[in-house]
Design an enzyme around this catalytic site. Sequence first.
Site, mmCIF file in Angstrom:
data_model
loop_
_atom_site.group_PDB
_atom_site.id
_atom_site.type_symbol
_atom_site.label_atom_id
_atom_site.label_comp_id
_atom_site.label_asym_id
_atom_site.label_seq_id
_atom_site.Cartn_x
_atom_site.Cartn_y
_atom_site.Cartn_z
ATOM 1 N N GLU A 177 -0.685 -72.814 -40.885
ATOM 2 C CA GLU A 177 -2.059 -72.853 -41.382
ATOM 3 C C GLU A 177 -2.324 -71.731 -42.384
ATOM 4 O O GLU A 177 -3.081 -71.902 -43.344
ATOM 5 C CB GLU A 177 -3.045 -72.764 -40.209
ATOM 6 N N HIS B 266 -6.900 -76.578 -27.653
ATOM 7 C CA HIS B 266 -7.107 -77.725 -28.530
ATOM 8 C C HIS B 266 -8.517 -78.294 -28.390
ATOM 9 O O HIS B 266 -8.748 -79.451 -28.758
ATOM 10 C CB HIS B 266 -6.098 -78.842 -28.214
#
Length: 326
Positions: free
Chosen positions: A60, A127
């Site tokens: 990322e 998550h």
Amino acid sequence: MLMKTFTLAIRETLAAEMRRDPSVMLMGEDIGAYGGAFGVTQGLLAEFGPGRVRDTPISEQALVGAAIGAAAAGLRPVVEIMFMDFITLAVDQLANLAAKLHYIYQIPCPLVVRAPTGGGRGYGATHSQTLERLFTGIPGLRIAAPADAADASGLLQTALRGANPVLFLEHKLLYPLRWKIGGNLPPPVPFGRARITHSGDRVTLIAWSYMAHLCLAAAHQLAAAGITAEVVDLRTLAPLDTETLVTAARKTGRVLIVEEGPVTGGFGAEIATRIFEAAYDSLDAPIRRLAGPNCPIPASKVLESACIPDIAAIAAAARDLAESAN
């Protein structure tokens, strides 16, 4: 009118904007042939090719950094972060580069970072988070959090045509839901304009993203019980439509702010402060917050449900506030 899912509305908007503007491109992990972790980019690789729909390595930090460079060079990249939880790896790029390019170097940064957020699917602690609180205090970064398909399309169009970096929050539980919207794209929605989705005069419910969707359902339940609730869907957190919030608070005198993340340090505290500063003399009861507990989201569905406000909890809190003494 056609029934469209939140997913389809975003996909069609991305495709339309890519046809309209050749500088719009997509970047992310598994967004090409796989179509994205939640299927949002399905079919876009076949139409636009690997030059504009780019699968990236699992990094990322590198992904967002490369997109910022592309934006500074004149492109309009749209980054998909597979789960918002992973955006913590790119906070430096967003907070110290994207948000400040214009301020320091007078360079526009037309970057959109899409981030699936929230719990409800049993994905567990890493998550399922809602992390907007990490970004709402960063000047120069805009944040959109739509609650239905039409707003998802309209806000995304505005984000894709602007000159500033935008964090675009997509709650996972909204993806499969359907709304009636036309065959063509809805009109762009300007940032900084909240909307009233339900009118009432007993209590004001304020929320964004999936919680705004639940607040509307709670308002229908309350109406059936004789309690009318004003529901404010923020649409964008930055900029924040303080005027609409204060007007709604003055109208009912009672305010309940609902958010999914932990209550401590939540964006609800900022909202409460703004309302109190501007409308404390109109309040008939202390402003209340309904939020998650101060703990990570469990993977157990039972425990996860206990951590996230639902329609029943929102309705109960609103009813208690509406019936409280002055």
